[in-house]
Write an enzyme that holds these catalytic residues in place. Structure first.
Site, PDB file in Angstrom:
ATOM      1  N   CYS A 214      44.866  25.445  60.073  1.00  0.00           N
ATOM      2  CA  CYS A 214      43.723  26.088  60.729  1.00  0.00           C
ATOM      3  C   CYS A 214      43.953  26.132  62.243  1.00  0.00           C
ATOM      4  O   CYS A 214      44.873  26.800  62.697  1.00  0.00           O
ATOM      5  CB  CYS A 214      42.414  25.398  60.352  1.00  0.00           C
ATOM      6  SG  CYS A 214      40.945  26.382  60.746  1.00  0.00           S
TER       7      CYS A 214
ATOM      8  N   HIS B 269      42.495  26.281  54.629  1.00  0.00           N
ATOM      9  CA  HIS B 269      42.482  24.822  54.477  1.00  0.00           C
ATOM     10  C   HIS B 269      43.034  24.462  53.099  1.00  0.00           C
ATOM     11  O   HIS B 269      42.306  24.527  52.105  1.00  0.00           O
ATOM     12  CB  HIS B 269      41.060  24.285  54.620  1.00  0.00           C
ATOM     13  CG  HIS B 269      40.544  24.312  56.013  1.00  0.00           C
ATOM     14  ND1 HIS B 269      40.759  23.277  56.908  1.00  0.00           N
ATOM     15  CD2 HIS B 269      39.845  25.255  56.681  1.00  0.00           C
ATOM     16  CE1 HIS B 269      40.196  23.579  58.069  1.00  0.00           C
ATOM     17  NE2 HIS B 269      39.637  24.773  57.959  1.00  0.00           N
TER      18      HIS B 269
ATOM     19  N   GLU C 248      43.649  21.643  51.892  1.00  0.00           N
ATOM     20  CA  GLU C 248      42.971  20.443  51.390  1.00  0.00           C
ATOM     21  C   GLU C 248      41.627  20.769  50.742  1.00  0.00           C
ATOM     22  O   GLU C 248      41.047  19.927  50.057  1.00  0.00           O
ATOM     23  CB  GLU C 248      42.801  19.416  52.510  1.00  0.00           C
ATOM     24  CG  GLU C 248      41.739  19.739  53.546  1.00  0.00           C
ATOM     25  CD  GLU C 248      42.199  20.684  54.646  1.00  0.00           C
ATOM     26  OE1 GLU C 248      41.473  20.783  55.654  1.00  0.00           O
ATOM     27  OE2 GLU C 248      43.272  21.310  54.504  1.00  0.00           O
TER      28      GLU C 248
END
Length: 203
Positions: free
Chosen positions: A84, A185, A187
């Protein structure tokens, strides 16, 4: 490899501009060892480095400069992944705060154009069209990843390894040598995101 380097361990640059919890939770699920990087000597301990980041690119760059790690990061030859805002930091300049960044990848970070009829920030899931790159090994074609951002990396075929169309085409992932960046992202992107993190850890 340096004798002090831990095999397949990730060092996370700790500069106060990243959502560390989500990332470390994903790495825990994947059983990938990691530690925070606070000093130049910490950089040498790990086989892989992640630069996280959320929020304002200009402010993030100021925080990174305060760590004294900028030149050491730019000199790294091991795999590095910016996530990001961490990806945006790899570029030369951001329109957010008119900020000079790391200049690792000679492209710019720009503000989305609302006149194109899109909502800003770009938030939510979007299909990612990726190239044949090790970062995307075993990720299903046109997989969806989770985005939250108001600024985008300009598309450049020299460095682009994945793209998205939102108002205009932009780079969802880039690579220059050992430096990789993803605007989404991983994650927070479910199975596809975890596969990408696993791929990075195995480079």
């Amino acid at each position: 490899m340096d004798n002090n380097t831990k095999n397949n361990s990730i060092g996370i640059i700790n500069y106060g501009a990243g959502n560390i919890f989500s990332l470390t939770a994903a790495l825990d699920r994947l059983q990938i060892p990691y530690e925070m990087v606070n000093t130049e000597s910490d950089l040498k301990k790990h086989s892989h480095i992640i630069i996280p980041g959320v929020g304002h690119a200009g402010a993030a760059m100021q925080k990174l400069q305060q760590t004294g790690l900028v030149q050491a990061i730019k000199a790294l030859t091991k795999p590095v992944l910016g996530i990001c805002v961490g990806m945006q930091l790899l570029t030369a300049h951001s329109e957010e705060g008119d900020a000079d960044l790391l200049h690792i990848v000679p492209i710019k970070t720009r503000l989305f154009d609302k006149t194109l009829g899109i909502k800003v920030p770009h938030m939510g899931w979007n299909n990612v069209n990726f190239t044949n790159n090790p970062l995307f090994n075993h990720v299903k074609p046109h997989a969806q990843f989770y985005f939250v951002h108001s600024y985008f990396i300009e598309y450049n075929p020299i460095f682009d390894i994945a793209s998205v169309t939102y108002g205009n085409r932009f780079s969802a992932a880039i690579q220059k040598d050992n430096f990789f960046g993803v605007q989404f992202h991983p994650e927070k992107s479910g199975e596809a995101g975890e596969q990408l993190l696993k791929n990075f850890s195995m480079m």
